[in-house]
Design an enzyme around this catalytic site. Structure first.
Site, PDB file in Angstrom:
ATOM      1  N   HIS A 269      -0.994   6.127  -0.692  1.00  0.00           N
ATOM      2  CA  HIS A 269      -0.536   6.644   0.621  1.00  0.00           C
ATOM      3  C   HIS A 269      -0.749   8.160   0.603  1.00  0.00           C
ATOM      4  O   HIS A 269      -1.881   8.614   0.471  1.00  0.00           O
ATOM      5  CB  HIS A 269       0.912   6.199   0.803  1.00  0.00           C
ATOM      6  CG  HIS A 269       1.493   6.409   2.168  1.00  0.00           C
ATOM      7  ND1 HIS A 269       0.755   6.741   3.263  1.00  0.00           N
ATOM      8  CD2 HIS A 269       2.784   6.308   2.611  1.00  0.00           C
ATOM      9  CE1 HIS A 269       1.564   6.847   4.318  1.00  0.00           C
ATOM     10  NE2 HIS A 269       2.797   6.597   3.945  1.00  0.00           N
ATOM     11  N   HIS A 308      -8.796   2.006   4.835  1.00  0.00           N
ATOM     12  CA  HIS A 308      -7.531   2.109   5.549  1.00  0.00           C
ATOM     13  C   HIS A 308      -7.142   0.718   6.039  1.00  0.00           C
ATOM     14  O   HIS A 308      -8.013  -0.072   6.395  1.00  0.00           O
ATOM     15  CB  HIS A 308      -7.670   3.053   6.754  1.00  0.00           C
ATOM     16  CG  HIS A 308      -6.360   3.559   7.234  1.00  0.00           C
ATOM     17  ND1 HIS A 308      -5.583   2.856   8.118  1.00  0.00           N
ATOM     18  CD2 HIS A 308      -5.671   4.679   6.924  1.00  0.00           C
ATOM     19  CE1 HIS A 308      -4.480   3.533   8.333  1.00  0.00           C
ATOM     20  NE2 HIS A 308      -4.493   4.637   7.621  1.00  0.00           N
ATOM     21  N   ASP A 364      -7.208  11.656   4.041  1.00  0.00           N
ATOM     22  CA  ASP A 364      -6.980  12.299   2.743  1.00  0.00           C
ATOM     23  C   ASP A 364      -8.271  12.722   2.044  1.00  0.00           C
ATOM     24  O   ASP A 364      -8.212  13.390   1.015  1.00  0.00           O
ATOM     25  CB  ASP A 364      -6.203  11.354   1.819  1.00  0.00           C
ATOM     26  CG  ASP A 364      -4.778  11.166   2.283  1.00  0.00           C
ATOM     27  OD1 ASP A 364      -4.156  12.173   2.644  1.00  0.00           O
ATOM     28  OD2 ASP A 364      -4.296  10.023   2.313  1.00  0.00           O
TER      29      ASP A 364
HETATM   30  N1  CMC Z   1     -12.436   2.009  -2.857  1.00  0.00           N
HETATM   31  C1  CMC Z   1     -13.078   0.874  -3.185  1.00  0.00           C
HETATM   32  N2  CMC Z   1     -12.867  -0.320  -2.595  1.00  0.00           N
HETATM   33  C2  CMC Z   1     -11.949  -0.357  -1.639  1.00  0.00           C
HETATM   34  C3  CMC Z   1     -11.235   0.797  -1.230  1.00  0.00           C
HETATM   35  C4  CMC Z   1     -11.504   2.009  -1.884  1.00  0.00           C
HETATM   36  N3  CMC Z   1     -10.871   3.130  -1.554  1.00  0.00           N
HETATM   37  N4  CMC Z   1     -10.374   0.474  -0.246  1.00  0.00           N
HETATM   38  C5  CMC Z   1     -10.539  -0.840  -0.040  1.00  0.00           C
HETATM   39  N5  CMC Z   1     -11.486  -1.338  -0.866  1.00  0.00           N
HETATM   40  C6  CMC Z   1     -11.994  -2.725  -0.918  1.00  0.00           C
HETATM   41  C7  CMC Z   1     -10.977  -3.636  -1.590  1.00  0.00           C
HETATM   42  O1  CMC Z   1     -11.219  -3.724  -2.973  1.00  0.00           O
HETATM   43  C8  CMC Z   1     -11.236  -4.932  -0.877  1.00  0.00           C
HETATM   44  O2  CMC Z   1     -12.422  -5.494  -1.386  1.00  0.00           O
HETATM   45  P1  CMC Z   1     -12.560  -7.097  -1.564  1.00  0.00           P
HETATM   46  O3  CMC Z   1     -12.506  -7.640  -0.175  1.00  0.00           O
HETATM   47  O4  CMC Z   1     -13.851  -7.284  -2.260  1.00  0.00           O
HETATM   48  O5  CMC Z   1     -11.366  -7.513  -2.395  1.00  0.00           O
HETATM   49  C9  CMC Z   1     -11.547  -4.503   0.560  1.00  0.00           C
HETATM   50  O6  CMC Z   1     -12.080  -3.181   0.440  1.00  0.00           O
HETATM   51  C10 CMC Z   1     -10.346  -4.506   1.479  1.00  0.00           C
HETATM   52  O7  CMC Z   1      -9.387  -3.611   0.951  1.00  0.00           O
HETATM   53  P2  CMC Z   1      -7.834  -3.907   0.832  1.00  0.00           P
HETATM   54  O8  CMC Z   1      -7.345  -3.358  -0.470  1.00  0.00           O
HETATM   55  O9  CMC Z   1      -7.533  -5.335   1.142  1.00  0.00           O
HETATM   56  O10 CMC Z   1      -7.289  -3.020   2.018  1.00  0.00           O
HETATM   57  P3  CMC Z   1      -5.789  -2.617   2.275  1.00  0.00           P
HETATM   58  O11 CMC Z   1      -5.633  -2.549   3.740  1.00  0.00           O
HETATM   59  O12 CMC Z   1      -4.845  -3.475   1.527  1.00  0.00           O
HETATM   60  O13 CMC Z   1      -5.679  -1.168   1.610  1.00  0.00           O
HETATM   61  C11 CMC Z   1      -5.790   1.169   1.310  1.00  0.00           C
HETATM   62  C12 CMC Z   1      -5.791   0.015   2.320  1.00  0.00           C
HETATM   63  C13 CMC Z   1      -5.746   2.494   2.052  1.00  0.00           C
HETATM   64  C14 CMC Z   1      -4.522   1.067   0.414  1.00  0.00           C
HETATM   65  C15 CMC Z   1      -7.070   1.063   0.441  1.00  0.00           C
HETATM   66  O14 CMC Z   1      -8.210   1.200   1.259  1.00  0.00           O
HETATM   67  C16 CMC Z   1      -7.093   2.087  -0.686  1.00  0.00           C
HETATM   68  O15 CMC Z   1      -6.528   1.826  -1.756  1.00  0.00           O
HETATM   69  N6  CMC Z   1      -7.726   3.292  -0.455  1.00  0.00           N
HETATM   70  C17 CMC Z   1      -7.702   4.348  -1.445  1.00  0.00           C
HETATM   71  C18 CMC Z   1      -6.400   5.114  -1.345  1.00  0.00           C
HETATM   72  C19 CMC Z   1      -6.337   5.982  -0.103  1.00  0.00           C
HETATM   73  O16 CMC Z   1      -7.288   6.689   0.211  1.00  0.00           O
HETATM   74  N7  CMC Z   1      -5.176   5.952   0.580  1.00  0.00           N
HETATM   75  C20 CMC Z   1      -4.942   6.796   1.768  1.00  0.00           C
HETATM   76  C21 CMC Z   1      -4.831   6.007   3.017  1.00  0.00           C
HETATM   77  S1  CMC Z   1      -4.942   7.013   4.508  1.00  0.00           S
HETATM   78  C22 CMC Z   1      -3.583   8.040   4.520  1.00  0.00           C
HETATM   79  C23 CMC Z   1      -2.310   7.311   4.612  1.00  0.00           C
HETATM   80  O17 CMC Z   1      -1.945   6.830   5.670  1.00  0.00           O
HETATM   81  O18 CMC Z   1      -1.633   7.260   3.585  1.00  0.00           O
END
Ligand code: CMC
Length: 443
Positions: A269, A308, A364
């Site tokens: 986050h 996201h 971010d």
């Molecule tokens: N790098 C690599 N792969 C990713 C990433 C990433 N940053 N984000 C998502 N994926 C992949 C994930 O592995 C999954 O792949 P598969 O379908 O093969 O399993 C697919 O994309 C869908 O991702 P998810 O994890 O199901 O998505 P989510 O909605 O649960 O997670 C998130 C959202 C923001 C936690 C995630 O994208 C992430 O961990 N990003 C990196 C951390 C980050 O930048 N966070 C800041 C968010 S924006 C500011 C805020 O509001 O906090």
């Protein structure tokens, strides 16, 4: 003729149910309870770990269209606010629902500024932290401690009390944040200068040394103010959900805000801006970008600042932050990490792994690079997120308190543990077996 209902047939019983589809394309989850296989059955529940498809409230504050990359506060596009507004005006809009006229804005500014000081005991509390304490940990502790200084904040159904705590929290957050920074540097705390703007005063409390009056660079002051606007609210994200969920027990807003800061701290986050800069520093050169992309695709690492839950398009905030970075570099000199970030973005946006998963830079990805250029250490980056998000948390909390449909947040579970068993004396128990799903027997 189409009706706004959903018909469900339970194939276990052959029974048919009709549920209204309400505004916002939702059905009430509690209606599922009618669907029972037998009379003593509890009824169906929906299973949604991480709330990926569950609306927990009705809100008038922030609108996001994740597919189109649209973000609006109270109907106003983020791009217009970033261009024309300032943080305190945007905070007013988010909290009160409308942009202020001149008289109301002047009163609002004054009402925030008169709350920028903190009790001297808070300063002493800060002193108790180790020199290397993470400022987010300090923020969680000191915001929670504020509830003991303002016990009347417990009267959450008193509108005047809610207003007062809202102004106090918005006024004091920059002071707490700056004190945490000064503590880590071993520098004396700088008291607020209310002649300066909200962002300008924060820069003064961070960076003032022996000069009598700190004069913020107007470009950096404006850039910080725009960053504050961009971070002010983002509907039901993890920390806002924490604010609402903890606040739903009717605890005071300081305690709920401490929980929200704790949620923001995590690297998925608000801690992502810190993780991005650590990641870019570790990558070190644009030459290593293809190798890093390979590791991300192999599932060996995350690309922080990408992806996201809601945006499946370029995060509109990230576009503005990327532009802002160049303006800041005009003053501070270029942060070389920007080249690595741009190269990562370029390669990622051409790669099928990212394209097919709709992974784009989020807010971010570039913000930490700006904060670093301004001279802040990485541990301060999530704090820079917490300051402006306070207005969003408070607006969401107040909306929840006033919402007659809201109750204490209390999700259900699907129990998958042991059936009934009976207590045996310790000497008669067998050696615990190490099942894969068992509680760890590690001591
Ligand atoms: N790098 C690599 N792969 C990713 C990433 C990433 N940053 N984000 C998502 N994926 C992949 C994930 O592995 C999954 O792949 P598969 O379908 O093969 O399993 C697919 O994309 C869908 O991702 P998810 O994890 O199901 O998505 P989510 O909605 O649960 O997670 C998130 C959202 C923001 C936690 C995630 O994208 C992430 O961990 N990003 C990196 C951390 C980050 O930048 N966070 C800041 C968010 S924006 C500011 C805020 O509001 O906090």
């Amino acid at each position: 003729m189409a009706t706004n209902t959903l018909t469900v047939i339970d194939n276990r019983t052959g029974k048919r149910y009709e549920f209204p589809i309400e505004e916002g394309n939702v059905i009430r989850a509690t209606l599922l309870r009618q669907i029972k296989a037998s009379e003593d059955d509890y009824g169906l529940m929906s299973y949604d770990p991480a709330f990926t498809n569950t609306a927990a409230c009705k809100s008038r504050i922030t609108f996001i269209d994740g597919d189109k990359g649209i973000l609006r506060y109270r109907g106003y596009p983020i791009e217009e606010l970033a261009e024309h507004s300032n943080y305190l005006e945007t905070a007013y809009l988010i909290i009160k629902g409308e942009l202020p006229d001149e008289r109301h804005f002047a009163a609002w500014q004054n009402n925030i500024k008169i709350h920028t000081l903190v009790h001297e005991n808070i300063k002493r509390l800060m002193d108790g932290f180790r020199f290397d304490a993470h400022p987010m940990g300090m923020l969680v502790g000191t915001i929670g401690a504020l509830s003991t200084f303002y016990p009347e904040a417990a009267h959450i159904f008193d509108v005047e009390s809610r207003r007062l705590q809202t102004r106090r929290l918005i006024g004091k957050l920059p002071t707490l944040a700056a004190f945490a920074y000064r503590h880590s540097r071993g520098l004396p705390y700088v008291y607020p200068d209310n002649d300066l703007s909200y962002a300008g005063n924060f820069l003064s409390m961070l960076f003032k040394m022996t000069e009598l009056k700190y004069r913020p660079n107007p470009i950096l002051e404006r850039a910080l103010d725009v960053l504050f606007i961009l971070h002010a609210d983002h509907e039901q994200n993890c920390s806002t959900n924490a604010m609402r969920s903890v606040g739903s027990s009717h605890v005071d807003p300081y305690s709920a805000a401490a929980a929200a800061v704790a949620a923001l701290y995590g690297p998925l986050h608000g801690g992502a801006n810190e993780a991005v800069v650590r990641m870019l520093t570790e990558i070190g050169s644009t030459k290593r970008v293809p190798e890093v992309i390979k590791q991300v695709k192999a599932g060996e690492r995350l690309l922080y600042g990408f992806g996201h839950r809601v945006y499946k398009n370029y995060d509109p905030r990230a576009k503005i932050v990327r532009r802002l970075a160049n303006e800041v570099f005009e003053v501070t000199g270029k942060n070389p990490l920007i080249d690595i970030a741009l190269e990562l973005e370029r390669i990622a946006l051409e790669d099928d792994y990212f394209v097919s998963r709709k992974l784009y830079p989020n807010v971010d990805f570039y913000s930490g690079i700006i904060y670093q250029a301004m001279g802040l250490p990485t541990t301060m980056f999530p704090v820079m997120f917490a300051i402006p998000r306070t207005s969003g948390w408070l607006a969401q909390w107040s909306e929840m308190v006033r919402d007659s449909e809201q109750k204490i947040a209390r999700p259900r579970q699907v129990y998958i543990g042991e059936e009934l068993r009976h207590y045996a004396p310790i000497e008669t128990r067998p050696e615990p077996t190490q099942r894969e799903d068992a509680v760890s027997t590690e001591i």
